[in-house]
Design a protein around this motif. Structure first.
Motif, short mmCIF file in Angstrom:
data_model
loop_
_atom_site.label_atom_id
_atom_site.label_comp_id
_atom_site.label_asym_id
_atom_site.label_seq_id
_atom_site.Cartn_x
_atom_site.Cartn_y
_atom_site.Cartn_z
N LEU A 1 0.83 -1.20 0.00
CA LEU A 1 0.00 0.00 0.00
C LEU A 1 0.86 1.26 0.00
O LEU A 1 0.60 2.21 -0.75
N MET A 2 1.90 1.26 0.82
CA MET A 2 2.78 2.44 0.88
C MET A 2 3.51 2.65 -0.45
O MET A 2 3.65 3.78 -0.90
N ILE A 3 3.96 1.57 -1.08
CA ILE A 3 4.66 1.69 -2.37
C ILE A 3 3.71 2.21 -3.44
O ILE A 3 4.08 3.10 -4.22
N HIS A 4 2.49 1.69 -3.47
CA HIS A 4 1.54 2.18 -4.46
C HIS A 4 1.21 3.65 -4.24
O HIS A 4 1.08 4.42 -5.20
N ARG A 5 1.09 4.08 -3.00
CA ARG A 5 0.82 5.50 -2.73
C ARG A 5 2.01 6.36 -3.17
O ARG A 5 1.83 7.45 -3.68
N HIS A 6 3.23 5.88 -2.92
CA HIS A 6 4.42 6.63 -3.34
C HIS A 6 4.48 6.76 -4.85
O HIS A 6 4.78 7.85 -5.37
N ILE A 7 4.19 5.68 -5.57
CA ILE A 7 4.21 5.72 -7.03
C ILE A 7 3.12 6.66 -7.55
O ILE A 7 3.36 7.46 -8.45
N ALA A 8 1.93 6.59 -6.95
CA ALA A 8 0.84 7.47 -7.38
C ALA A 8 1.16 8.93 -7.12
O ALA A 8 0.85 9.80 -7.94
N SER A 9 1.80 9.22 -6.00
CA SER A 9 2.13 10.62 -5.70
C SER A 9 3.28 11.12 -6.58
O SER A 9 3.35 12.31 -6.87
N SER A 10 4.18 10.24 -7.00
CA SER A 10 5.28 10.68 -7.87
C SER A 10 4.80 10.95 -9.30
O SER A 10 5.44 11.70 -10.02
N ARG A 11 3.67 10.35 -9.68
CA ARG A 11 3.12 10.60 -11.02
C ARG A 11 2.49 11.98 -11.11
O ARG A 11 2.37 12.55 -12.18
N ASN A 12 2.03 12.51 -10.00
CA ASN A 12 1.35 13.81 -10.02
C ASN A 12 2.31 14.94 -9.95
O ASN A 12 3.26 15.14 -9.58
#
Length: 135
Positions: free
Chosen positions: A124-135
């Motif tokens: 979950l933390m990795i997916h949130r980090h990836i999603a936030s780096s895309r924005n």
């Protein structure tokens, strides 16, 4: 009907208000800050909740599976607060009596469950980090 047509005509005649200089960039920056603040708060709450759940799970497993387990640290003595009796029944976790040969199997299952929960939280933390780096 004449009044509403007159109002519509008057509204169309009024020029659109002009925005102050730099309004759009300031608004976008404020929205980015709010989104980042909300994400940090959600991440902190999720992490604190996960740590609380893990702690409760571990303590419940230790209490239920190993009733003879006692934490013995000489300098670690906190007073136990006595809560006022308000008429609620005392809640006690059940004690499981397992044969000695089954205790290692149960311990292994608990460890696997804990590892699964830790990996789920990491995912979950990795997916949130990836999603936030895309924005």
């Amino acid at each position: 009907m004449e009044k509403s047509d007159a109002i519509r005509h008057a509204v169309r005649q009024v020029p659109a208000p002009e925005l102050p200089a730099g309004f759009t960039p300031r608004l976008m920056e404020r929205m980015r800050r709010e989104a980042a603040r909300r994400e940090r708060r959600e991440t902190w709450l999720l992490t604190a909740g996960g740590v609380g759940c893990f702690t409760a799970l571990i303590s419940a497993c230790v209490t239920a599976l190993w009733p003879d387990f006692r934490l013995r640290i000489p300098d670690f003595a906190l007073p136990r607060p006595e809560l006022p009796h308000i008429g609620l029944p005392h809640i006690e976790l059940p004690r499981l009596a397992l044969p000695e040969e089954d205790k290692s199997l149960v311990a292994m299952c608990v460890c696997i469950a804990l590892a699964f929960l830790v990996l789920l939280l990491a995912d979950l933390m990795i997916h949130r980090h990836i999603a936030s780096s895309r924005n």
